[in-house]
Design a protein around this motif. Structure first.
Motif, PDB file in Angstrom:
ATOM      1  N   GLU A 124     -46.099   6.075 -46.158  1.00 52.48           N
ATOM      2  CA  GLU A 124     -46.725   4.812 -45.769  1.00 52.48           C
ATOM      3  C   GLU A 124     -47.911   4.493 -46.669  1.00 52.48           C
ATOM      4  O   GLU A 124     -48.112   3.328 -47.064  1.00 52.48           O
ATOM      5  CB  GLU A 124     -47.166   4.860 -44.299  1.00 52.48           C
ATOM      6  N   ASP A 125     -48.717   5.494 -47.017  1.00 54.80           N
ATOM      7  CA  ASP A 125     -49.853   5.292 -47.932  1.00 54.80           C
ATOM      8  C   ASP A 125     -49.380   4.769 -49.290  1.00 54.80           C
ATOM      9  O   ASP A 125     -49.934   3.816 -49.825  1.00 54.80           O
ATOM     10  CB  ASP A 125     -50.648   6.587 -48.116  1.00 54.80           C
ATOM     11  N   TRP A 126     -48.350   5.414 -49.854  1.00 57.32           N
ATOM     12  CA  TRP A 126     -47.783   4.962 -51.134  1.00 57.32           C
ATOM     13  C   TRP A 126     -47.227   3.543 -51.000  1.00 57.32           C
ATOM     14  O   TRP A 126     -47.464   2.679 -51.845  1.00 57.32           O
ATOM     15  CB  TRP A 126     -46.678   5.910 -51.601  1.00 57.32           C
ATOM     16  N   TYR A 127     -46.486   3.296 -49.931  1.00 52.25           N
ATOM     17  CA  TYR A 127     -45.844   2.005 -49.697  1.00 52.25           C
ATOM     18  C   TYR A 127     -46.881   0.874 -49.677  1.00 52.25           C
ATOM     19  O   TYR A 127     -46.723  -0.141 -50.352  1.00 52.25           O
ATOM     20  CB  TYR A 127     -45.070   2.068 -48.383  1.00 52.25           C
ATOM     21  N   LYS A 128     -47.934   1.062 -48.889  1.00 54.51           N
ATOM     22  CA  LYS A 128     -48.974   0.035 -48.785  1.00 54.51           C
ATOM     23  C   LYS A 128     -49.653  -0.220 -50.120  1.00 54.51           C
ATOM     24  O   LYS A 128     -49.889  -1.375 -50.497  1.00 54.51           O
ATOM     25  CB  LYS A 128     -50.014   0.441 -47.735  1.00 54.51           C
ATOM     26  N   LEU A 129     -49.982   0.850 -50.847  1.00 55.98           N
ATOM     27  CA  LEU A 129     -50.628   0.682 -52.148  1.00 55.98           C
ATOM     28  C   LEU A 129     -49.731  -0.036 -53.145  1.00 55.98           C
ATOM     29  O   LEU A 129     -50.195  -0.871 -53.921  1.00 55.98           O
ATOM     30  CB  LEU A 129     -51.059   2.039 -52.718  1.00 55.98           C
ATOM     31  N   ILE A 130     -48.460   0.273 -53.118  1.00 55.48           N
ATOM     32  CA  ILE A 130     -47.533  -0.400 -54.025  1.00 55.48           C
ATOM     33  C   ILE A 130     -47.463  -1.887 -53.689  1.00 55.48           C
ATOM     34  O   ILE A 130     -47.564  -2.741 -54.578  1.00 55.48           O
ATOM     35  CB  ILE A 130     -46.138   0.262 -53.983  1.00 55.48           C
ATOM     36  N   LEU A 131     -47.330  -2.228 -52.419  1.00 58.84           N
ATOM     37  CA  LEU A 131     -47.273  -3.642 -52.028  1.00 58.84           C
ATOM     38  C   LEU A 131     -48.575  -4.379 -52.327  1.00 58.84           C
ATOM     39  O   LEU A 131     -48.555  -5.535 -52.730  1.00 58.84           O
ATOM     40  CB  LEU A 131     -46.928  -3.777 -50.544  1.00 58.84           C
ATOM     41  N   GLU A 132     -49.716  -3.719 -52.123  1.00 56.62           N
ATOM     42  CA  GLU A 132     -51.014  -4.349 -52.346  1.00 56.62           C
ATOM     43  C   GLU A 132     -51.310  -4.567 -53.823  1.00 56.62           C
ATOM     44  O   GLU A 132     -51.974  -5.537 -54.185  1.00 56.62           O
ATOM     45  CB  GLU A 132     -52.134  -3.483 -51.760  1.00 56.62           C
TER      46      GLU A 132
END
Length: 108
Positions: free
Chosen positions: A90-98
């Motif tokens: 989830e941490d990776w996912y959010k950073l990628i989207l942001e």
């Protein structure tokens, strides 16, 4: 590398031909995600994925039913990265989207 690094860490990458998982050092920048055998200087890049060229990006479930895999589709090819738990992914996912300019991220 001249781009600003947003996040680094170890994830498992699914190999293209044998389909087995290999531990890789992952580097996220604003424009790409790179994979290295390890974090030592001089390690060869095993993947350079331009995020703006991805047509699909999502979290998917592993064999145990947990969302621990990130799936990228680029030029008809699927790239999979697996974390140790849902929070890490989830941490990776959010950073990628942001931070990345992905043209068509999947909706949750």
């Amino acid at each position: 590398m001249s781009e600003t690094i947003i996040k680094t860490g170890y994830l498992e990458k699914r190999s293209k031909y044998l389909k087995n998982w290999k531990k890789r050092f992952i580097v996220l920048t604003k424009h790409s995600i790179l994979s290295y055998v390890d974090m030592t200087q001089g390690s060869d890049c095993t993947m350079n994925l331009e995020l703006s060229e991805c047509t699909n990006f999502e979290k998917i479930k592993d064999d145990s039913g947990l969302e621990t895999i990130l799936s990228f589709v680029n030029d008809g090819k699927i790239y999979l990265l697996k974390g140790t738990d849902e929070k890490e992914v989830e941490d990776w996912y959010k950073l990628i989207l942001e931070n990345a300019n992905i043209t068509n991220p999947s909706s949750e």
